[in-house]
Design a protein around this motif. Structure first.
Motif: not given
Length: 181
Positions: A30-47
């Motif tokens: 029915k659709f192609e589903l890609e599971i994204l990895n969020i483990r490696d995302l650094p903490f959001f930093d506005q700088d």
């Protein structure tokens, strides 16, 4: 249709990851589903938001090029996990890749109520100005007592839940097609 799944748990044996993988496999016609990895995302930093690390750029690029987002959230302390909020923070800034991106939510927990509170909070977040992701209405998927509904191979074995997911998937596809005319 290309859908990305963002799973709000980074635990290797996460029930929510199992649920995402089950959806990926069961509905591959029915659709192609890609599971994204969020483990490696650094903490959001506005700088560094205007020139984020490569892992953030790649993550946002995958979301930007997807047709829709499937949110798969556990519930921690009555709300969405911090790692999921962090991913949303990255996506809601600068190029704002979620604006207008159709999405739907599922979630699983060992408790009887599934992820009711977390999903309510996630819905509020998805309606925020920097996010503005249209959300499939009226098709809440709260998989409670999830530890009793999967077998050792990661198959969802609770037939009423399977049948309900079938209906929600079909409803999402219909809603998506109407939304994207």
């Amino acid at each position: 249709m290309k859908v990305v799944a963002i799973v709000g748990s980074i635990r290797k044996e996460s029930y929510n990851l199992k649920l995402a993988k089950y959806i990926q496999k069961r509905y591959q016609d029915k659709f192609e589903l890609e599971i994204l990895n969020i483990r490696d995302l650094p903490f959001f930093d506005q700088d560094i938001e205007n020139d984020p690390p490569v892992v953030v750029k790649e993550f946002k690029n995958k979301v930007a090029h997807a047709d829709a987002v499937l949110w798969v959230t556990p519930e921690y302390n009555g709300t969405v996990p911090g790692v999921l909020v962090n991913a949303i923070d990255w996506m809601s800034r600068v190029d704002k890749v979620l604006i207008g991106k159709p999405s739907w939510i599922v979630g699983a927990s060992m408790g009887n109520l599934g992820t009711v509170k977390a999903q309510l909070h996630l819905r509020d977040i998805l309606f925020a100005a920097g996010v503005s992701s249209p959300l499939l209405p009226g098709n809440e998927v709260y998989v409670g007592a999830v530890h009793e509904k999967f077998d050792q191979e990661g198959n969802l074995t609770h037939e009423p839940t399977v049948q309900f997911l079938n209906v929600v998937v079909d409803n999402f596809i219909t809603w998506f097609n109407q939304h994207n005319r």
